[in-house]
Scaffold this active site. Structure first.
Site, PDB file in Angstrom:
ATOM      1  N   PHE A  78       0.893  -1.267  -0.010  1.00  0.00           N
ATOM      2  CA  PHE A  78      -0.103   0.051   0.028  1.00  0.00           C
ATOM      3  C   PHE A  78       0.885   1.203  -0.051  1.00  0.00           C
ATOM      4  CE2 PHE A  78      -2.506   3.146   2.594  1.00  0.00           C
ATOM      5  CZ  PHE A  78      -3.569   3.374   1.633  1.00  0.00           C
TER       6      PHE A  78
ATOM      7  N   VAL B 244       2.527   2.688  -5.952  1.00  0.00           N
ATOM      8  CA  VAL B 244       1.420   2.779  -7.232  1.00  0.00           C
ATOM      9  C   VAL B 244       1.599   1.428  -8.169  1.00  0.00           C
ATOM     10  CG1 VAL B 244       0.706   4.004  -8.970  1.00  0.00           C
ATOM     11  CG2 VAL B 244       1.148   5.106  -6.779  1.00  0.00           C
TER      12      VAL B 244
ATOM     13  N   GLU C 296      13.416   1.741   7.004  1.00  0.00           N
ATOM     14  CA  GLU C 296      13.302   1.089   5.365  1.00  0.00           C
ATOM     15  C   GLU C 296      14.636   0.941   4.990  1.00  0.00           C
ATOM     16  OE1 GLU C 296      10.262   0.159   3.871  1.00  0.00           O
ATOM     17  OE2 GLU C 296       9.460   0.110   5.899  1.00  0.00           O
TER      18      GLU C 296
ATOM     19  N   HIS D  69       9.246   6.036  -0.823  1.00  0.00           N
ATOM     20  CA  HIS D  69      10.546   6.090  -0.287  1.00  0.00           C
ATOM     21  C   HIS D  69      11.282   7.244  -0.772  1.00  0.00           C
ATOM     22  CE1 HIS D  69      10.802   1.405   0.476  1.00  0.00           C
ATOM     23  NE2 HIS D  69      10.540   1.841   1.693  1.00  0.00           N
TER      24      HIS D  69
ATOM     25  N   CYS E 201      16.439   0.116  -6.499  1.00  0.00           N
ATOM     26  CA  CYS E 201      15.776  -0.652  -5.316  1.00  0.00           C
ATOM     27  C   CYS E 201      16.532  -2.108  -5.236  1.00  0.00           C
ATOM     28  CB  CYS E 201      14.245  -0.903  -5.747  1.00  0.00           C
ATOM     29  SG  CYS E 201      13.260   0.146  -5.289  1.00  0.00           S
TER      30      CYS E 201
END
Length: 444
Positions: free
Chosen positions: A23, A26, A174, A250, A368
């Protein structure tokens, strides 16, 4: 002594699927329930990693985690044989099963925060695995992440490992996705920029209204303490809550840094001018703040293309290059901007595009997929050499993928007991290839 910024890319696991678990992300939500291709995903990631190695970069890999995670499912009350656990979870709590099958550890920008020896008081490279408490499917990762990092960076003379932060919302961490390091040279002391989404212990501080702010100031400060960073080595900066609510989950979706360059969208931060002045003062060196205006690239286009979830690397010839997904090339506004960027006189001189669409469709771009570790040549020599990319490892890993990975995987396939066998067989072989020892639950 030479210094390098190594990239350790996460190997995509055999259960790579699109369950739409994140969540606020996107891409993850919009592609939920599509069929994935784990084999293609793994090969795309390997090709990108090998391409950087071929450019002369120090490039490594980090192993995926065991999925399905039967250990976590049993902790949640499912019992019996492995097949029975899967069947019960699929029937009674399919979202829990989906979470325990996620291959999200592939995005190693969330694996940990890393501080190089040039910044730390004891002169060691420090690692703190991210606790990832905001998302169930990621919150089950930190212990195994720590095991994998210790097996990769095992020499206690050079590397220091910390336990992940307390698993509480106040310390939502994170990892490197909200951390970047600015420096004049990888071997010189730099400024570590910690970007947070909210102050958890200050209810009156600004925070997003729609999507969660996954990184807290309290977590960033705790990591800085663990890593023995001085105040002059740190800047804590808040991400703009409004862009978090537009899908920027992020900081590495809205800015990326390398050496003395910070590439960012003008809407990225809160109190931008004052914080940039603080960076300049603490760096005591020239810093290039490369701003992308909204009129050049909208937030929507930045999120869709992952313009900022790119890597900026310094090539052996000293030039900087952006490593971008082909989605940037396919977005007219973003492609036009990048074509212009390399003519503007910044240190960024070229853009290279790579196909990582399987990852992109699940919400993760080139940045990522990698964990950055700045090291000197002695520290590089102390790394588990079996994890460093070369021609032989690239061939061996591609053969391993061909042998063990499926071409197609749907969410419904996650309940297939055969997937457990396939995944464990693959990871058992991988631990031998990478010389990782017993890092997985099933090996205990």
């Amino acid at each position: 002594m030479k210094h390098f910024e190594a990239n350790f890319d996460g190997l995509v696991g055999p259960t790579h699927n699109y369950a739409g678990l994140s969540f606020g992300n996107v891409a993850s939500y919009s592609n939920a329930a599509q069929a994935s291709n784990p084999k293609a995903a793994a090969k795309q990631g390997l090709a990108k990693a090998k391409a950087l190695a071929d450019l002369g970069m120090v490039q490594g890999v980090l192993a995926p985690q065991e999925r399905p995670d039967l250990y976590s499912l049993r902790r949640m009350g499912f019992s019996g044989s492995d097949a029975e656990v899967l069947t019960q979870a699929a029937k009674q709590a399919p979202m829990l099963l989906n979470a325990c099958c996620s291959a999200s550890s592939m995005w190693t920008a969330n694996a940990a925060t890393v501080s190089p020896s040039a910044d730390t008081r004891n002169g060691k490279v420090h690692f703190t695995p991210a606790n990832l408490v905001d998302k169930l499917h990621r919150s089950i990762e930190p212990t195994t992440t720590g095991n994998i990092l210790k097996a990769t960076f095992s020499d206690e003379k050079h590397f220091q490992h910390h336990q992940h932060l307390p698993e509480h919302a106040s310390f939502g961490d994170e990892g490197a996705a909200n951390h970047t390091r600015l420096c004049s040279d990888y071997g010189h002391a730099g400024v570590e920029l910690f970007v947070y989404g909210q102050q958890a212990m200050n209810p009156n501080a600004p925070k997003p209204k729609k999507f969660p702010a996954r990184q807290t100031l309290e977590a960033s400060q705790a990591v800085a303490r663990l890593h023995q960073l001085d105040d002059e080595s740190c800047v804590f900066m808040q991400q703009n809550p409004d862009v978090i609510d537009q899908g920027v989950f992020h900081n590495d979706v809205i800015s990326v840094g390398n050496q003395n360059v910070l590439f960012y969208h003008e809407q990225a931060f809160v109190d931008t001018a004052a914080k940039f002045d603080e960076i300049r003062r603490k760096m005591n060196a020239d810093v290039h703040f490369v701003k992308v205006a909204t009129e050049q690239v909208s937030i929507q286009d930045a999120v869709k293309s992952y313009l900022f979830n790119t890597q900026i690397i310094t090539l052996p010839n000293g030039e900087m290059a952006i490593i971008a997904p082909t989605d940037c090339e396919e977005n007219p506004a973003v492609h036009a901007y990048l074509n212009e960027l390399v003519t503007l006189g910044t240190p960024i001189k070229q853009v290279r595009y790579y196909d990582v669409k399987q990852s992109m469709q699940n919400g993760g771009g080139p940045a990522c997929l990698r964990l950055r570790v700045a090291m000197n040549e002695q520290e590089v020599a102390a790394v588990n050499q079996h994890t460093l990319m070369n021609d032989a490892l690239f061939t061996r890993l591609n053969t391993w993928v061909d042998k063990h990975y499926r071409d197609t995987l749907t969410v419904a396939d996650l309940a297939d007991p055969q997937l457990i066998i396939e995944s464990r067989t693959a990871l058992d072989e991988l631990t031998q290839v990478l010389k990782l020892g017993s890092v997985y639950q099933f090996q205990k």
